[in-house]
Scaffold this active site. Structure first.
Site, PDB file in Angstrom:
ATOM      1  N   ASP A 368      37.937  37.438  45.627  1.00 14.88           N
ATOM      2  CA  ASP A 368      37.952  36.373  44.632  1.00 14.88           C
ATOM      3  C   ASP A 368      36.836  36.594  43.604  1.00 14.88           C
ATOM      4  O   ASP A 368      35.745  37.055  43.941  1.00 14.88           O
ATOM      5  CB  ASP A 368      37.755  35.037  45.363  1.00 14.88           C
ATOM      6  CG  ASP A 368      37.828  33.844  44.444  1.00 14.88           C
ATOM      7  OD1 ASP A 368      38.917  33.566  43.921  1.00 14.88           O
ATOM      8  OD2 ASP A 368      36.792  33.179  44.246  1.00 14.88           O
ATOM      9  N   GLU A 397      39.938  40.324  41.986  1.00  7.98           N
ATOM     10  CA  GLU A 397      40.387  39.425  40.926  1.00  7.98           C
ATOM     11  C   GLU A 397      39.520  39.661  39.688  1.00  7.98           C
ATOM     12  O   GLU A 397      38.368  39.258  39.648  1.00  7.98           O
ATOM     13  CB  GLU A 397      40.289  37.965  41.372  1.00  7.98           C
ATOM     14  CG  GLU A 397      40.803  37.006  40.307  1.00  7.98           C
ATOM     15  CD  GLU A 397      40.493  35.554  40.605  1.00  7.98           C
ATOM     16  OE1 GLU A 397      41.283  34.685  40.200  1.00  7.98           O
ATOM     17  OE2 GLU A 397      39.445  35.281  41.231  1.00  7.98           O
TER      18      GLU A 397
END
Length: 656
Positions: A368, A397
């Site tokens: 993330d 990400e």
């Protein structure tokens, strides 16, 4: 024994910190029995000795509250292990360890409740070690610590790749397999399915019970949003504000349940991807409440909001203050920003990630907010993991809208090399393609910069990526608008989107529920794009996990998706083949995936009208092939003549 220990009292303050003094004073007392005043009998003495030992044990438990990693593995490539011991004033003790293990470093911080002990595990077999904590050369307490055996060929584990289809699940909203853990005594937020932003009760058991459904769909890997404890008082269902990164959230199940999920997936030849968060923890994390060091998190002092401008990470003209607020600013106020530039923090995160790989037998990470982290620190984190597992995979990400900026973050990027930077990150996410999909399929008229040409333009920049087959391609995820919301549940547009995702280069990822037509409007808030999967809860009106339980729309979406993605499983030419694309004409986009043996011709008619085109334009790709068989309809298309295709439809033609 457990009940006795929980009732024991910690020695009073007048013992001056000596964990034994309360027990010692008590043990010298004489006990009167009903038959008269007499000294202890042998039986009462033995009982007293037992209680004395229990008091010592309880004192040690009170003194040492956390040990992380809780255990480790023998035979790791990097033999250096940093163990964090946490307890009240634990830094006052000297530490030693048995089995001739060498302590190479002991680091104490300004917080006396922490001590970080580094040992060398090289050539140390799987065994139980004992750490002794001494005060003035007297052992105050000990801690047993295990080095476990690794699974066979653990270091050679193969991560997910372009042969896989990843199914993204938000566990709280997928299926409630065990209603008994919906709310737990130690969880701040209780389940309330009537509230969109609360916990709804989905759990690991619900995922396990529906693995056959996921496999039937054609998925070969699952990525769950974080499952570790998130004890935020509200909005904890998404899991990104973790409060304990060694513990599965009890509302999802136990650590053992997570191991069972991994095992059940592997029995089905499927893979497990963990959503790892390096950038931040939740404000309820136990270490945030008692920081080891002031700079364990970024402080201004205290909270400051990120400006989210990730381009400041490589902009040669960026102001220092803008870069600082991107990297050091908090993602949101409830998620303190971790300082990967602090070696203690980065080592902690590296070891936590490796521990989960070994413990849960993982096949990959999705990381993330990767590009918000300290560049140097996140590079070191990634390299340490890939050094241990050279065939593992990690996708980061990197939510940017420019291919050069995204490619900067992939391992061995020539763009990153211009600044002497290598992230060591094997895979990034293709957000530019996702952005194109959110608009292109609603643009019925092909224009210079609208419609199918957006797909063509996206792929013209593939040369920027050092490993184009190892990027994640997707139409939506848990943070974007729902595909079927944007397309207003237009099945033909869904077909076009999935046909594209299934046949272009890279690793396809789909979002739970889209395969049955689930929609949701992000403008109404995140919970609206994270609805409960129908049938995941007792009493649901219909059960879309089963063929008989699906309504007509759900069946139409699922049957198409399952046929497409199951075909892809064995389509090696899609997994590793080359791409040749042709400029769209009349909003019809044609490209070929090919290798030395096979060729697949993909035709996407993004127009709202039927189209007929001449095949002679594609002669260099068609070659000697005479026809193609559509993998969905089974229809054979004659390539010697003009080809006609219906409005808003696709052909995926295996050429013969």
């Amino acid at each position: 024994m457990k009940n006795v220990q929980t009732k024991l009292q910690i020695p009073s303050p007048d013992c001056n910190g000596n964990p034994f003094c309360g027990a010692t004073q008590w043990s010298r007392k004489k006990i009167a029995v009903k038959s008269g005043k007499q000294l202890l009998t042998t039986q009462s003495y033995n009982m007293k000795k037992l209680i004395f030992l229990l008091l010592i044990s309880a004192s040690a438990v009170a003194q040492l509250q956390k040990t992380e990693p809780p255990f480790w593995y023998a035979g790791m490539q990097n033999p250096e292990l940093q163990i964090m011991f946490y307890g009240k004033n634990i830094a006052q003790y000297d530490v030693s360890v048995t089995n001739n293990v060498v302590i190479t470093g002991v680091q104490k911080t300004q917080n006396p409740n922490y001590v970080f002990v580094t040992i060398d595990t090289k050539n140390v077999p799987a065994s139980d070690l004992t750490f002794s904590f001494k005060n003035k050369n007297k052992v105050a307490f000990t801690k047993n610590y295990s080095l476990k055996s690794r699974k066979k060929d653990s270091a050679l584990r193969k991560g997910f790749d372009s042969s896989d289809l990843i199914y993204l699940i938000m566990p709280d909203r997928f299926a409630n397999g065990n209603p008994g853990n919906d709310s737990t005594a130690d969880s701040a937020e209780k389940a309330d399915r009537s509230k969109p932003g609360s916990r709804h009760g989905g759990d690991i058991e619900g995922i396990i019970k529906n693995l056959d459904y996921i496999k039937e769909l054609g998925a070969t890997a699952i990525w769950n949003t974080p499952l570790c404890e998130d004890n935020a008082p509200r909005g904890s269902y998404h899991g990104y504000a973790q409060s304990d990164v060694y513990r599965i959230d009890p509302r999802y199940g136990t650590n053992e349940d997570y191991l069972r999920l991994s095992s059940e997936l592997h029995k089905r030849d499927m893979k497990l991807i963990l959503d790892y968060v390096t950038n931040h923890w939740g404000s309820e994390h136990w270490m945030v409440k008692d920081l080891p060091t002031y700079d364990w998190i970024h402080q201004f002092p205290g909270y400051a909001q990120s400006n989210y401008r990730m381009a400041t990470q490589f902009d040669p003209n960026a102001a220092d203050i803008d870069h600082k607020y991107c990297v050091d600013g908090w993602f949101v106020q409830s998620m303190p920003d971790l300082n990967q530039a602090n070696p203690l923090v980065n080592k902690y995160l590296i070891q936590n990630a490796i521990w989960w790989i070994e413990y849960a037998d993982l096949d990959g990470f999705r990381v993330d907010t990767y590009s918000y982290c300290d560049k140097k620190g996140i590079s070191e984190w990634t390299k340490a993991i890939m050094d241990e597992y050279p065939h593992f995979n990690i996708t980061g990400e990197v939510w940017m809208n420019d291919q050069a900026q995204m490619a900067y973050w992939q391992k061995d990027s020539k763009i990153g090399a211009l600044q002497s930077y290598n992230s060591h990150l094997p895979s990034v996410m293709d957000f530019t393609l996702q952005g194109a999909m959110m608009s292109a399929l609603n643009e019925d008229k092909g224009e210079w910069d609208k419609g199918a040409v957006k797909f063509y333009d996206n792929f013209t920049n593939d040369f920027l990526y050092p490993d184009i087959d190892n990027i994640l391609v997707f139409a939506e995820n848990h943070d974007t608008n729902r595909l079927n919301e944007v397309y207003k549940n237009d099945f033909k547009k869904y077909q076009l989107a999935m046909s594209l995702i299934a046949t272009v280069r890279g690793i396809p990822q789909i979002y739970y529920g889209s395969e049955i037509g689930m929609a949701g409007d992000k403008a109404k808030g995140d919970p609206d794009i994270r609805h409960d999967f129908p049938g995941g809860w007792n009493g649901d009106a219909n059960n879309a996990f089963t063929s008989v339980g699906r309504d007509a729309q759900q069946k139409q979406f699922f049957d198409f998706s399952s046929k497409l993605f199951n075909w892809r499983k064995s389509a090696g030419v899609i997994h590793k083949g080359k791409t040749k694309q042709y400029l769209p004409q009349d909003n019809v986009y044609v490209y070929f995936r090919y290798d030395d043996q096979k060729s697949v011709m993909v035709v996407l008619n993004n127009s709202n009208e039927a189209r007929t085109f001449k095949t002679s334009r594609f002669a260099e790709s068609i070659g000697n092939f005479k026809s193609g068989k559509d993998v969905i309809s089974g229809k054979t298309v004659d390539l010697k003549n003009d080809v006609s295709i219906e409005a808003k439809s696709a052909y995926i033609l295996e050429l013969n």
